[in-house]
Motif scaffolding. Sequence first.
Motif, PDB file in Angstrom:
ATOM      1  N   ASN A 153     -15.087 -30.523 -12.231  1.00  0.00           N
ATOM      2  CA  ASN A 153     -15.760 -29.567 -13.107  1.00  0.00           C
ATOM      3  C   ASN A 153     -17.064 -29.158 -12.439  1.00  0.00           C
ATOM      4  OD1 ASN A 153     -17.085 -28.188 -15.123  1.00  0.00           O
ATOM      5  ND2 ASN A 153     -16.604 -29.660 -16.718  1.00  0.00           N
ATOM      6  N   VAL A 154     -17.139 -27.908 -12.015  1.00  0.00           N
ATOM      7  CA  VAL A 154     -18.341 -27.425 -11.336  1.00  0.00           C
ATOM      8  C   VAL A 154     -19.245 -26.622 -12.260  1.00  0.00           C
ATOM      9  CG1 VAL A 154     -17.468 -27.525  -8.973  1.00  0.00           C
ATOM     10  CG2 VAL A 154     -17.011 -25.511 -10.354  1.00  0.00           C
ATOM     11  N   GLY A 155     -18.908 -26.551 -13.539  1.00  0.00           N
ATOM     12  CA  GLY A 155     -19.793 -25.963 -14.524  1.00  0.00           C
ATOM     13  C   GLY A 155     -19.403 -24.575 -14.974  1.00  0.00           C
ATOM     14  N   LYS A 181     -10.677 -17.909  -1.530  1.00  0.00           N
ATOM     15  CA  LYS A 181     -10.025 -18.943  -0.714  1.00  0.00           C
ATOM     16  C   LYS A 181     -10.366 -18.783   0.771  1.00  0.00           C
ATOM     17  CE  LYS A 181      -5.635 -21.201  -0.037  1.00  0.00           C
ATOM     18  NZ  LYS A 181      -4.277 -21.375  -0.511  1.00  0.00           N
ATOM     19  N   LYS A 182     -10.582 -17.557   1.216  1.00  0.00           N
ATOM     20  CA  LYS A 182     -10.845 -17.274   2.628  1.00  0.00           C
ATOM     21  C   LYS A 182     -12.281 -17.599   3.046  1.00  0.00           C
ATOM     22  CE  LYS A 182      -7.529 -13.521   2.583  1.00  0.00           C
ATOM     23  NZ  LYS A 182      -7.352 -12.073   2.621  1.00  0.00           N
ATOM     24  N   ASP A 183     -13.191 -17.708   2.081  1.00  0.00           N
ATOM     25  CA  ASP A 183     -14.610 -17.926   2.394  1.00  0.00           C
ATOM     26  C   ASP A 183     -14.887 -19.419   2.589  1.00  0.00           C
ATOM     27  OD1 ASP A 183     -17.303 -17.682   2.785  1.00  0.00           O
ATOM     28  OD2 ASP A 183     -17.622 -16.367   1.059  1.00  0.00           O
ATOM     29  N   VAL A 184     -14.557 -19.921   3.760  1.00  0.00           N
ATOM     30  CA  VAL A 184     -14.643 -21.355   4.067  1.00  0.00           C
ATOM     31  C   VAL A 184     -16.088 -21.857   4.002  1.00  0.00           C
ATOM     32  CG1 VAL A 184     -14.137 -23.103   5.830  1.00  0.00           C
ATOM     33  CG2 VAL A 184     -12.570 -21.191   5.494  1.00  0.00           C
ATOM     34  N   LYS A 185     -17.042 -21.045   4.459  1.00  0.00           N
ATOM     35  CA  LYS A 185     -18.453 -21.469   4.470  1.00  0.00           C
ATOM     36  C   LYS A 185     -18.964 -21.713   3.052  1.00  0.00           C
ATOM     37  CE  LYS A 185     -19.733 -19.236   8.782  1.00  0.00           C
ATOM     38  NZ  LYS A 185     -20.564 -18.202   9.404  1.00  0.00           N
ATOM     39  N   LYS A 186     -18.647 -20.813   2.132  1.00  0.00           N
ATOM     40  CA  LYS A 186     -19.109 -20.987   0.752  1.00  0.00           C
ATOM     41  C   LYS A 186     -18.424 -22.192   0.090  1.00  0.00           C
ATOM     42  CE  LYS A 186     -20.841 -16.425  -0.226  1.00  0.00           C
ATOM     43  NZ  LYS A 186     -20.780 -15.233  -1.048  1.00  0.00           N
ATOM     44  N   LEU A 219     -20.329 -25.346  -1.593  1.00  0.00           N
ATOM     45  CA  LEU A 219     -20.003 -25.828  -2.936  1.00  0.00           C
ATOM     46  C   LEU A 219     -19.624 -27.305  -2.917  1.00  0.00           C
ATOM     47  CD1 LEU A 219     -19.595 -25.034  -5.927  1.00  0.00           C
ATOM     48  CD2 LEU A 219     -17.235 -24.462  -5.345  1.00  0.00           C
ATOM     49  N   GLU A 220     -18.811 -27.697  -1.962  1.00  0.00           N
ATOM     50  CA  GLU A 220     -18.392 -29.100  -1.864  1.00  0.00           C
ATOM     51  C   GLU A 220     -19.564 -30.012  -1.501  1.00  0.00           C
ATOM     52  OE1 GLU A 220     -14.851 -31.789   0.170  1.00  0.00           O
ATOM     53  OE2 GLU A 220     -15.125 -29.722   0.828  1.00  0.00           O
ATOM     54  N   SER A 221     -20.416 -29.562  -0.588  1.00  0.00           N
ATOM     55  CA  SER A 221     -21.586 -30.360  -0.201  1.00  0.00           C
ATOM     56  C   SER A 221     -22.530 -30.568  -1.381  1.00  0.00           C
ATOM     57  CB  SER A 221     -22.339 -29.692   0.939  1.00  0.00           C
ATOM     58  OG  SER A 221     -21.524 -29.590   2.077  1.00  0.00           O
ATOM     59  N   LEU A 222     -22.748 -29.519  -2.153  1.00  0.00           N
ATOM     60  CA  LEU A 222     -23.600 -29.639  -3.335  1.00  0.00           C
ATOM     61  C   LEU A 222     -22.979 -30.606  -4.345  1.00  0.00           C
ATOM     62  CD1 LEU A 222     -24.667 -25.919  -3.814  1.00  0.00           C
ATOM     63  CD2 LEU A 222     -26.161 -27.825  -3.233  1.00  0.00           C
ATOM     64  N   PRO A 240     -28.170 -22.688  -3.436  1.00  0.00           N
ATOM     65  CA  PRO A 240     -27.905 -21.915  -2.216  1.00  0.00           C
ATOM     66  C   PRO A 240     -26.440 -21.507  -2.089  1.00  0.00           C
ATOM     67  CG  PRO A 240     -28.292 -24.221  -1.694  1.00  0.00           C
ATOM     68  CD  PRO A 240     -28.554 -24.060  -3.150  1.00  0.00           C
ATOM     69  N   LYS A 241     -26.222 -20.377  -1.407  1.00  0.00           N
ATOM     70  CA  LYS A 241     -24.862 -19.872  -1.241  1.00  0.00           C
ATOM     71  C   LYS A 241     -24.391 -19.906   0.214  1.00  0.00           C
ATOM     72  CE  LYS A 241     -24.857 -16.944  -5.311  1.00  0.00           C
ATOM     73  NZ  LYS A 241     -24.322 -17.912  -6.191  1.00  0.00           N
ATOM     74  N   GLU A 242     -25.315 -19.955   1.159  1.00  0.00           N
ATOM     75  CA  GLU A 242     -24.971 -19.958   2.582  1.00  0.00           C
ATOM     76  C   GLU A 242     -25.353 -21.299   3.205  1.00  0.00           C
ATOM     77  OE1 GLU A 242     -23.383 -17.413   4.047  1.00  0.00           O
ATOM     78  OE2 GLU A 242     -23.440 -16.244   2.192  1.00  0.00           O
ATOM     79  N   LEU A 243     -24.746 -21.628   4.345  1.00  0.00           N
ATOM     80  CA  LEU A 243     -24.985 -22.920   4.994  1.00  0.00           C
ATOM     81  C   LEU A 243     -26.436 -23.094   5.440  1.00  0.00           C
ATOM     82  CD1 LEU A 243     -21.764 -23.525   7.112  1.00  0.00           C
ATOM     83  CD2 LEU A 243     -22.590 -24.872   5.190  1.00  0.00           C
TER      84      LEU A 243
END
Length: 189
Positions: A89-91, A99-104, A108-111, A130-133
């Motif tokens: 649950n990410v809120g 699905k193609k935006d691997v960086k985002k 999300l996973e790191s956060l 943040p949205k970018e690496l």
Amino acid sequence: MSITKWNEEVICFLINRLLRFLGHNSGEIRNDIKKRGIMCRYAMYSYKSHYACFKCKKGFKRRNLKDINRDLVESKVFHCPDCRSIMVNVGLDCEVPSKKDVKKWKVLESLYEIGITYHSCGCSGPGYIPKELDELKAYLEKTKSQYEHNYQSLLKEEIYDQVEIKKRNESLTHWSKKVEEIQNVIDSL
């Protein structure tokens, strides 16, 4: 969810219910809230939470079981329909990337790994996320320095009471773990 955010959410919900009980309709309540600059949108309606599968890089909205049965204590674990792994649950405020935006997805996973999600009561939103690496790295470095400051402040305190010493040691352990968690995420980026 923090206790403060939970209290805020419950208070907004109860005020909304009380106003409805007193004869105000939903439109009047919404307009009054907007005029006053208060935006507690989640207390007024039931919204679906966003769930993410980091393995498949897919997001789904699911209805909260508490909305169906208020007596429920535990939530149901949701599984990804494709890979059957447990979804998180990410809120309510999360914008699940494509699905193609691997960086985002990595952001999300790191956060999520360090406990930052898009949960809020709806009044002010979840805050800066943040949205970018490169934004994520800067954000994590800043957060890490704040945690290190908290740790150093605790070390400087002079405490002589055994109970307080025990509490301080628990707090030191907590902050050192938080610093370590963030450093691990920074190293993995």
